[in-house]
Design a protein around this motif. Structure first.
Motif, mmCIF file in Angstrom:
data_model
loop_
_atom_site.group_PDB
_atom_site.id
_atom_site.type_symbol
_atom_site.label_atom_id
_atom_site.label_comp_id
_atom_site.label_asym_id
_atom_site.label_seq_id
_atom_site.Cartn_x
_atom_site.Cartn_y
_atom_site.Cartn_z
ATOM 1 N N ASP A 196 -12.043 -46.791 39.562
ATOM 2 C CA ASP A 196 -12.051 -48.256 39.603
ATOM 3 C C ASP A 196 -10.707 -48.896 39.248
ATOM 4 N N LYS A 197 -9.651 -48.120 39.218
ATOM 5 C CA LYS A 197 -8.314 -48.642 38.918
ATOM 6 C C LYS A 197 -7.713 -49.261 40.181
ATOM 7 N N ILE A 198 -7.298 -50.511 40.075
ATOM 8 C CA ILE A 198 -6.638 -51.182 41.194
ATOM 9 C C ILE A 198 -5.327 -51.773 40.702
ATOM 10 N N THR A 199 -4.378 -51.914 41.619
ATOM 11 C CA THR A 199 -3.068 -52.434 41.240
ATOM 12 C C THR A 199 -2.770 -53.718 42.001
ATOM 13 N N SER A 200 -2.011 -54.575 41.352
ATOM 14 C CA SER A 200 -1.617 -55.845 41.932
ATOM 15 C C SER A 200 -0.918 -55.614 43.267
ATOM 16 N N GLY A 201 -1.259 -56.413 44.250
ATOM 17 C CA GLY A 201 -0.652 -56.311 45.571
ATOM 18 C C GLY A 201 -1.464 -55.481 46.556
ATOM 19 N N LEU A 224 -12.101 -54.642 39.292
ATOM 20 C CA LEU A 224 -13.203 -54.616 40.255
ATOM 21 C C LEU A 224 -14.402 -55.394 39.724
ATOM 22 N N THR A 225 -14.601 -55.336 38.419
ATOM 23 C CA THR A 225 -15.715 -56.076 37.823
ATOM 24 C C THR A 225 -15.529 -57.570 38.020
#
Length: 110
Positions: free
Chosen positions: A92-97, A61-62
C-alpha cells in the motif's frame, strides 16, 4: 395440603420478570430494526466509473479510498484492494507524482 402464603407474591414476581424480559426484547428488537431500516433506506450511488488520479504529497491509499467511497457501500479495505489490483501494487505504499487508476461513484449515468 396447605398452600404457602408466598404463592401469590411468587407468581407476581415471576410474571413481573416475564413482562420485564418481554419488554426488554421488544425494545432491543425495535432498536435493531430501526438500524437495519436506516441502513436499507440509504441510497447509494448506482454508477461506478474509473479515472486517473495523480498521487499528491501526503496521500495514502486509505485517504484516497475514504474520499472516493463516500456515496457508495464499498468498504475502505475493498476499495484499497481494488486499487492495488488495478495498479499492480504489491503493497500500500504510494509516492507523490505516481498516477493511479481509481474508481469513483456517481448517482448520475454519464
Amino acid at each position: 395440603m396447605k398452600k404457602s402464603g408466598n404463592t401469590k407474591s411468587e407468581k407476581k414476581l415471576v410474571y413481573g420478570a416475564i413482562i420485564t424480559f418481554l419488554l426488554a426484547v421488544a425494545v432491543f428488537s425495535s432498536i435493531k430494526l430501526t438500524k437495519v431500516d436506516a441502513m436499507n433506506g440509504k441510497e447509494y450511488a448506482k454508477y461506478k466509473y474509473y479515472t486517473s488520479y495523480q498521487v499528491q504529497p501526503g496521500d495514502t491509499l486509505t485517504a484516497i479510498a475514504q474520499e472516493h467511497i463516500k456515496d457508495s457501500n464499498v468498504s475502505t479495505s475493498d476499495y484499497i484492494d481494488e486499487v492495488m489490483k488495478n495498479n499492480k501494487l504489491s503493497d500500500d505504499k504510494i509516492t507523490s507524482g505516481k498516477k493511479l487508476i481509481i474508481a469513483y461513484y456517481s448517482y448520475e449515468k454519464k
